[in-house]
Scaffold this motif. Sequence first.
Motif, short mmCIF file in Angstrom:
data_model
loop_
_atom_site.label_atom_id
_atom_site.label_comp_id
_atom_site.label_asym_id
_atom_site.label_seq_id
_atom_site.Cartn_x
_atom_site.Cartn_y
_atom_site.Cartn_z
N GLU A 23 0.80 -1.22 0.00
CA GLU A 23 0.00 0.00 0.00
C GLU A 23 0.83 1.28 0.00
N PHE A 24 2.14 1.16 0.19
CA PHE A 24 2.96 2.38 0.30
C PHE A 24 3.59 2.80 -1.03
N GLN A 25 3.45 1.95 -2.04
CA GLN A 25 4.06 2.25 -3.33
C GLN A 25 3.09 3.01 -4.24
N MET A 26 3.61 3.70 -5.20
CA MET A 26 2.88 4.31 -6.32
C MET A 26 1.57 4.97 -5.93
N PHE A 30 -11.08 -8.90 -11.46
CA PHE A 30 -10.55 -7.54 -11.45
C PHE A 30 -9.66 -7.33 -12.67
N GLY A 31 -9.68 -6.12 -13.22
CA GLY A 31 -8.86 -5.82 -14.38
C GLY A 31 -7.43 -5.47 -13.99
N GLU A 32 -6.49 -5.82 -14.86
CA GLU A 32 -5.08 -5.55 -14.59
C GLU A 32 -4.70 -4.09 -14.83
N LYS A 33 -5.61 -3.27 -15.35
CA LYS A 33 -5.28 -1.84 -15.47
C LYS A 33 -4.96 -1.28 -14.09
N ASP A 34 -5.72 -1.70 -13.09
CA ASP A 34 -5.44 -1.34 -11.71
C ASP A 34 -4.63 -2.48 -11.08
N PHE A 35 -3.41 -2.68 -11.59
CA PHE A 35 -2.63 -3.85 -11.18
C PHE A 35 -2.27 -3.80 -9.71
N GLN A 36 -1.94 -2.63 -9.21
CA GLN A 36 -1.61 -2.51 -7.78
C GLN A 36 -2.83 -2.86 -6.93
N ASP A 79 8.76 -4.55 -9.08
CA ASP A 79 8.59 -5.99 -9.00
C ASP A 79 7.09 -6.29 -8.92
N GLU A 80 6.59 -7.17 -9.77
CA GLU A 80 5.15 -7.45 -9.79
C GLU A 80 4.63 -7.99 -8.47
N ALA A 81 5.44 -8.79 -7.79
CA ALA A 81 4.98 -9.44 -6.55
C ALA A 81 5.01 -8.49 -5.36
N THR A 82 6.10 -7.75 -5.21
CA THR A 82 6.27 -6.90 -4.03
C THR A 82 5.88 -5.45 -4.28
N LEU A 83 5.85 -5.06 -5.57
CA LEU A 83 5.62 -3.67 -6.00
C LEU A 83 6.75 -2.73 -5.58
N LEU A 84 7.86 -3.29 -5.10
CA LEU A 84 9.00 -2.46 -4.73
C LEU A 84 9.74 -2.02 -6.00
N PRO A 85 10.28 -0.80 -6.00
CA PRO A 85 10.99 -0.31 -7.18
C PRO A 85 12.16 -1.22 -7.56
N LYS A 132 18.10 -5.23 -12.10
CA LYS A 132 17.29 -6.28 -12.72
C LYS A 132 17.75 -7.67 -12.31
N SER A 133 16.77 -8.55 -12.12
CA SER A 133 17.04 -9.95 -11.83
C SER A 133 16.27 -10.81 -12.83
N LYS A 134 16.91 -11.83 -13.37
CA LYS A 134 16.26 -12.69 -14.37
C LYS A 134 15.15 -13.54 -13.76
N THR A 135 15.14 -13.66 -12.44
CA THR A 135 14.14 -14.52 -11.79
C THR A 135 12.89 -13.74 -11.37
N ARG A 136 12.87 -12.43 -11.62
CA ARG A 136 11.73 -11.61 -11.19
C ARG A 136 10.96 -11.05 -12.38
N LYS A 137 9.67 -10.82 -12.15
CA LYS A 137 8.83 -10.18 -13.17
C LYS A 137 8.68 -8.71 -12.83
N TYR A 138 8.84 -7.87 -13.84
CA TYR A 138 8.74 -6.43 -13.63
C TYR A 138 7.63 -5.83 -14.47
#
Length: 282
Positions: free
Chosen positions: A115-118, A148-154, A246-252, A256-262
């Motif tokens: 909840e603290f990001q973006m 839910f739609g991914e437009k509001d991904f957060q 990061d898609e999972a944590t929403l942290l900036p 870059k890591s190859k194991t994470r989705k951004y």
Amino acid sequence: MLIFSKKSDLTAHLTTVRSQKTKIGFVPTMGALHQGHLSLMQESLKNNTVTVVSIFVNPTQFNNAEDLAKYPRTLERDVEKIKTLSDSIIVYAPSVDDIYEGNTKSTSFNYDGLEFQMEGAHRPGHFDGVGTIVKKLFEIVTPDNAYFGEKDFQQLQIVKKMTEKHKLPVVIHGCPIHREPNGLAMSSRNERLSEEARDEAAMIYKILKAAKTKFEKQTAKEVSTFVTNEFNKYPNFQLEYFEIADEATLLPCKRKSKTRKYRGFVAVFINNIRLIDNISLN
């Protein structure tokens, strides 16, 4: 088509239709429906016995009173659009009093930092309002599945976290962003754009797509600088933020890591109307 304005009537009806083999799908909306909303309903219709759609402009998730006042309310038109899909969809269009019972306040939620990001950083209290209304609606509708739609991904990630932490028995489904022919992400706020602004707003998605290409070989910081510079070329745009997270944590994303989705997230004003969008960068 059944339309309920009172939760007591809706829950009484759902009690009569629920059985062991009944699956209830739920699409919560704030109305001013567009094709993106309808696609969520189609997904629910395909995978559930009963589909419920709520239409409710939730006051506790607005931190701008003017934005709340101007939010489009088009119930009759919304119902007609829903009818084009199915007469069997159940609509719940409550009043503020029916939902909040005279106490229109948010509950405070802990989303483990999401909840603290973006959006959370720029709209204080917004996600407390989101969690409050979604939890109330889940308790009223008691769905098996919610869309839910991914437009509001957060928001999607926030709802998943809230559902998990409160052990609510509903599966949350994220569905792809629907876009207008020019690439602009479909949003109820688009109704407030002039034709000229709507055309110009297509640039948001073009810049995001360019950022995705650059992210293959450039750092997050370099891509962010590129996006800022691109928006600065258009005097009608005021960029509020662009963030690669990061898609999972929403942290900036710092490195870059190859194991994470951004994902790239953007919020921008055009003619004082705030639009958000995002794009997967992997």
